[in-house]
Scaffold this motif. Structure first.
Motif, PDB file in Angstrom:
ATOM      1  N   ARG A 202       0.835  -1.209   0.000  1.00 13.08           N
ATOM      2  CA  ARG A 202       0.000   0.000   0.000  1.00 13.08           C
ATOM      3  C   ARG A 202       0.867   1.255   0.000  1.00 13.08           C
ATOM      4  O   ARG A 202       0.608   2.203  -0.743  1.00 13.08           O
ATOM      5  N   GLU A 213      -6.816   3.608  -3.515  1.00 12.07           N
ATOM      6  CA  GLU A 213      -6.651   2.498  -2.585  1.00 12.07           C
ATOM      7  C   GLU A 213      -6.750   1.202  -3.383  1.00 12.07           C
ATOM      8  O   GLU A 213      -7.830   0.790  -3.789  1.00 12.07           O
ATOM      9  N   LYS A 216      -7.731  -3.416  -0.460  1.00 14.58           N
ATOM     10  CA  LYS A 216      -8.698  -3.092   0.582  1.00 14.58           C
ATOM     11  C   LYS A 216      -8.792  -4.221   1.602  1.00 14.58           C
ATOM     12  O   LYS A 216      -8.707  -5.398   1.258  1.00 14.58           O
ATOM     13  N   SER A 217      -8.968  -3.832   2.853  1.00 13.42           N
ATOM     14  CA  SER A 217      -9.181  -4.794   3.929  1.00 13.42           C
ATOM     15  C   SER A 217     -10.674  -5.091   4.047  1.00 13.42           C
ATOM     16  O   SER A 217     -11.496  -4.167   4.049  1.00 13.42           O
ATOM     17  N   TYR A 223      -8.247  -9.689   2.409  1.00 13.37           N
ATOM     18  CA  TYR A 223      -7.912  -8.560   1.530  1.00 13.37           C
ATOM     19  C   TYR A 223      -8.362  -8.833   0.101  1.00 13.37           C
ATOM     20  O   TYR A 223      -8.548  -9.983  -0.319  1.00 13.37           O
ATOM     21  N   ALA A 226      -8.886  -3.823  -5.338  1.00 10.53           N
ATOM     22  CA  ALA A 226     -10.067  -3.077  -5.758  1.00 10.53           C
ATOM     23  C   ALA A 226      -9.850  -2.454  -7.118  1.00 10.53           C
ATOM     24  O   ALA A 226      -8.801  -1.880  -7.400  1.00 10.53           O
TER      25      ALA A 226
END
Length: 227
Positions: A202, A213, A216-217, A223, A226
Protein backbone atom coordinates in the motif's frame (compact mmCIF):
# COMPACT_ATOMS: atom_id res chain seq x y z
CA UNK A 1 1.68 -11.60 -30.23
CA UNK A 2 1.35 -14.35 -32.84
CA UNK A 3 2.27 -17.97 -32.19
CA UNK A 4 5.34 -17.48 -34.39
CA UNK A 5 6.77 -15.16 -31.76
CA UNK A 6 5.99 -17.45 -28.82
CA UNK A 7 8.92 -19.35 -27.34
CA UNK A 8 8.30 -22.75 -25.74
CA UNK A 9 10.94 -24.35 -23.52
CA UNK A 10 10.76 -28.15 -23.51
CA UNK A 11 12.59 -29.60 -20.50
CA UNK A 12 12.86 -33.31 -21.29
CA UNK A 13 15.69 -35.83 -20.96
CA UNK A 14 14.32 -38.27 -23.56
CA UNK A 15 15.75 -36.85 -26.83
CA UNK A 16 13.37 -38.62 -29.21
CA UNK A 17 10.32 -37.48 -27.25
CA UNK A 18 11.57 -33.89 -27.02
CA UNK A 19 12.39 -33.70 -30.74
CA UNK A 20 9.01 -35.04 -31.84
CA UNK A 21 7.16 -32.66 -29.54
CA UNK A 22 9.18 -29.70 -30.79
CA UNK A 23 8.42 -30.69 -34.39
CA UNK A 24 4.70 -30.55 -33.65
CA UNK A 25 5.07 -27.23 -31.85
CA UNK A 26 7.08 -25.82 -34.76
CA UNK A 27 4.35 -26.85 -37.20
CA UNK A 28 1.91 -24.89 -35.04
CA UNK A 29 4.13 -21.81 -35.44
CA UNK A 30 6.01 -21.83 -32.13
CA UNK A 31 9.72 -21.37 -31.53
CA UNK A 32 11.19 -24.07 -29.30
CA UNK A 33 14.25 -24.87 -27.24
CA UNK A 34 15.18 -28.16 -25.53
CA UNK A 35 16.99 -28.61 -22.22
CA UNK A 36 17.73 -32.19 -21.13
CA UNK A 37 18.82 -31.70 -17.52
CA UNK A 38 17.52 -29.87 -14.50
CA UNK A 39 20.57 -27.78 -13.69
CA UNK A 40 20.37 -25.48 -16.71
CA UNK A 41 16.68 -24.55 -16.59
CA UNK A 42 16.56 -21.60 -14.19
CA UNK A 43 19.46 -19.67 -15.72
CA UNK A 44 18.09 -20.22 -19.23
CA UNK A 45 14.62 -19.00 -18.25
CA UNK A 46 16.02 -15.86 -16.63
CA UNK A 47 18.03 -15.08 -19.75
CA UNK A 48 15.48 -15.94 -22.46
CA UNK A 49 12.03 -15.37 -20.90
CA UNK A 50 10.08 -18.19 -22.60
CA UNK A 51 6.31 -17.89 -22.95
CA UNK A 52 5.64 -21.40 -21.65
CA UNK A 53 7.50 -24.38 -20.18
CA UNK A 54 6.79 -28.06 -20.69
CA UNK A 55 8.59 -29.43 -17.65
CA UNK A 56 9.36 -33.10 -17.10
CA UNK A 57 9.33 -33.98 -13.40
CA UNK A 58 11.88 -36.81 -13.64
CA UNK A 59 15.09 -35.11 -14.71
CA UNK A 60 18.79 -35.78 -14.25
CA UNK A 61 20.56 -33.78 -11.54
CA UNK A 62 17.49 -31.85 -10.34
CA UNK A 63 13.85 -32.75 -9.74
CA UNK A 64 11.21 -30.97 -11.80
CA UNK A 65 9.13 -29.99 -8.77
CA UNK A 66 12.18 -28.38 -7.20
CA UNK A 67 12.77 -26.45 -10.43
CA UNK A 68 9.13 -25.35 -10.45
CA UNK A 69 9.30 -24.06 -6.88
CA UNK A 70 12.35 -21.92 -7.66
CA UNK A 71 10.80 -20.76 -10.92
CA UNK A 72 7.81 -19.39 -9.05
CA UNK A 73 10.06 -17.21 -6.89
CA UNK A 74 10.74 -14.95 -9.87
CA UNK A 75 8.32 -15.78 -12.70
CA UNK A 76 4.69 -16.67 -13.38
CA UNK A 77 5.39 -18.15 -16.82
CA UNK A 78 2.82 -20.88 -17.63
CA UNK A 79 4.06 -24.41 -16.90
CA UNK A 80 2.81 -27.76 -18.16
CA UNK A 81 4.19 -30.58 -16.03
CA UNK A 82 4.96 -33.87 -17.78
CA UNK A 83 5.69 -37.17 -16.05
CA UNK A 84 5.44 -40.94 -16.30
CA UNK A 85 4.04 -40.99 -12.78
CA UNK A 86 0.38 -41.94 -12.74
CA UNK A 87 -0.18 -41.87 -9.00
CA UNK A 88 -3.00 -39.47 -8.14
CA UNK A 89 -0.98 -37.90 -5.32
CA UNK A 90 1.70 -36.76 -7.74
CA UNK A 91 -0.96 -35.31 -10.02
CA UNK A 92 -2.53 -33.33 -7.17
CA UNK A 93 0.83 -32.12 -5.85
CA UNK A 94 1.66 -30.73 -9.28
CA UNK A 95 -1.61 -28.88 -9.63
CA UNK A 96 -1.63 -27.59 -6.05
CA UNK A 97 1.73 -25.99 -6.69
CA UNK A 98 0.01 -23.91 -9.35
CA UNK A 99 0.91 -25.73 -12.57
CA UNK A 100 -1.26 -24.68 -15.50
CA UNK A 101 -1.65 -28.26 -16.72
CA UNK A 102 -0.39 -31.79 -16.14
CA UNK A 103 0.22 -34.46 -18.79
CA UNK A 104 1.13 -38.11 -18.28
CA UNK A 105 3.50 -40.04 -20.54
CA UNK A 106 3.07 -41.42 -23.08
CA UNK A 107 1.16 -38.43 -24.40
CA UNK A 108 -0.08 -37.31 -27.79
CA UNK A 109 2.04 -34.47 -29.19
CA UNK A 110 -1.03 -33.17 -31.00
CA UNK A 111 -2.90 -32.98 -27.70
CA UNK A 112 -0.02 -31.16 -26.05
CA UNK A 113 -0.04 -28.56 -28.83
CA UNK A 114 -3.77 -27.99 -28.28
CA UNK A 115 -3.21 -27.56 -24.56
CA UNK A 116 -0.35 -25.15 -25.16
CA UNK A 117 -2.54 -23.05 -27.46
CA UNK A 118 -5.32 -22.92 -24.88
CA UNK A 119 -3.00 -21.97 -22.02
CA UNK A 120 -1.29 -19.22 -24.00
CA UNK A 121 -4.64 -17.87 -25.16
CA UNK A 122 -5.86 -17.69 -21.55
CA UNK A 123 -2.60 -16.07 -20.47
CA UNK A 124 -2.99 -13.46 -23.21
CA UNK A 125 -6.54 -12.70 -22.12
CA UNK A 126 -5.43 -12.35 -18.49
CA UNK A 127 -2.63 -9.96 -19.44
CA UNK A 128 -5.10 -7.73 -21.31
CA UNK A 129 -7.35 -7.65 -18.25
CA UNK A 130 -4.46 -6.94 -15.88
CA UNK A 131 -3.42 -3.82 -17.72
CA UNK A 132 -6.86 -2.31 -17.13
CA UNK A 133 -6.62 -2.26 -13.34
CA UNK A 134 -6.17 1.43 -12.52
CA UNK A 135 -2.99 1.90 -14.51
CA UNK A 136 -1.31 -1.08 -12.85
CA UNK A 137 0.80 -3.18 -15.23
CA UNK A 138 2.56 -6.36 -14.15
CA UNK A 139 5.09 -8.22 -16.28
CA UNK A 140 5.30 -11.66 -14.66
CA UNK A 141 8.17 -12.87 -16.84
CA UNK A 142 10.40 -9.94 -15.92
CA UNK A 143 8.97 -9.47 -12.41
CA UNK A 144 8.41 -5.82 -13.26
CA UNK A 145 5.61 -3.57 -12.02
CA UNK A 146 4.60 -0.08 -13.08
CA UNK A 147 1.82 2.16 -11.87
CA UNK A 148 0.71 5.02 -14.10
CA UNK A 149 3.90 4.38 -16.10
CA UNK A 150 6.08 4.76 -12.98
CA UNK A 151 8.24 1.71 -12.05
CA UNK A 152 7.49 0.16 -8.65
CA UNK A 153 10.28 -1.65 -6.80
CA UNK A 154 8.97 -4.68 -4.88
CA UNK A 155 10.47 -7.56 -2.94
CA UNK A 156 9.86 -11.06 -4.41
CA UNK A 157 7.17 -11.76 -1.82
CA UNK A 158 5.45 -8.43 -2.49
CA UNK A 159 5.59 -9.09 -6.22
CA UNK A 160 4.02 -12.56 -5.91
CA UNK A 161 1.31 -11.15 -3.67
CA UNK A 162 0.44 -8.27 -5.99
CA UNK A 163 0.58 -10.48 -9.09
CA UNK A 164 -1.81 -12.94 -7.46
CA UNK A 165 -4.20 -10.14 -6.47
CA UNK A 166 -4.00 -8.73 -9.97
CA UNK A 167 -5.12 -12.01 -11.53
CA UNK A 168 -8.16 -12.06 -9.23
CA UNK A 169 -9.40 -8.47 -8.92
CA UNK A 170 -12.26 -7.89 -6.47
CA UNK A 171 -11.90 -11.44 -5.11
CA UNK A 172 -11.40 -11.58 -1.33
CA UNK A 173 -8.65 -13.83 0.06
CA UNK A 174 -7.92 -14.79 3.64
CA UNK A 175 -4.46 -14.39 5.08
CA UNK A 176 -3.99 -18.16 5.02
CA UNK A 177 -4.83 -18.30 1.30
CA UNK A 178 -2.38 -15.50 0.59
CA UNK A 179 0.37 -17.22 2.57
CA UNK A 180 0.11 -20.33 0.39
CA UNK A 181 0.49 -18.17 -2.71
CA UNK A 182 3.66 -16.31 -1.75
CA UNK A 183 5.42 -19.00 0.28
CA UNK A 184 5.64 -22.38 -1.47
CA UNK A 185 8.40 -23.89 0.68
CA UNK A 186 6.21 -24.68 3.71
CA UNK A 187 7.99 -22.12 5.89
CA UNK A 188 6.22 -21.07 9.07
CA UNK A 189 4.79 -17.57 8.79
CA UNK A 190 2.14 -15.68 10.74
CA UNK A 191 -0.80 -13.47 9.84
CA UNK A 192 1.37 -10.50 10.75
CA UNK A 193 3.73 -11.40 7.92
CA UNK A 194 0.92 -10.97 5.38
CA UNK A 195 -0.23 -7.77 7.08
CA UNK A 196 3.32 -6.42 6.83
CA UNK A 197 3.51 -7.21 3.10
CA UNK A 198 0.12 -5.56 2.54
CA UNK A 199 1.20 -2.48 4.47
CA UNK A 200 4.39 -2.17 2.41
CA UNK A 201 2.52 -2.69 -0.88
CA UNK A 202 0.00 0.00 0.00
CA UNK A 203 2.75 2.40 0.95
CA UNK A 204 4.64 1.87 -2.32
CA UNK A 205 1.54 2.14 -4.51
CA UNK A 206 0.18 5.17 -2.70
CA UNK A 207 3.53 6.93 -3.00
CA UNK A 208 2.72 7.07 -6.73
CA UNK A 209 -1.10 7.34 -6.64
CA UNK A 210 -1.86 8.71 -3.19
CA UNK A 211 -5.59 9.11 -3.79
CA UNK A 212 -6.11 5.48 -4.83
CA UNK A 213 -6.65 2.50 -2.58
CA UNK A 214 -5.59 -0.62 -4.46
CA UNK A 215 -5.66 -3.20 -1.69
CA UNK A 216 -8.70 -3.09 0.58
CA UNK A 217 -9.18 -4.79 3.93
CA UNK A 218 -12.40 -6.78 4.36
CA UNK A 219 -13.04 -6.92 8.09
CA UNK A 220 -12.92 -10.43 9.48
CA UNK A 221 -12.16 -11.98 6.09
CA UNK A 222 -8.97 -10.74 4.46
CA UNK A 223 -7.91 -8.56 1.53
CA UNK A 224 -8.80 -7.86 -2.08
CA UNK A 225 -7.53 -5.81 -5.01
CA UNK A 226 -10.07 -3.08 -5.76
CA UNK A 227 -10.78 -1.96 -9.31
Amino acid sequence: MSSQEKLILVVEDEPSLAVVLCEYLARAGYRTHIIDNGLDVIDWVKLNHPDLLILDLMLPARDGLDIYRELRTFSQVPVVMATARIDEIDRLVGLELGADDYICKPYSSREVVVRVKNILRRAGDENKEEQQVKGLIIDDKKMAVSLNAVPVTLTPAEFRLLSFFNKHPEQVFSREQLMTQIYEDDRVVTDRTIDSHIKNLRKKLQSIAEDSEYIKSIYGVGYKLAL
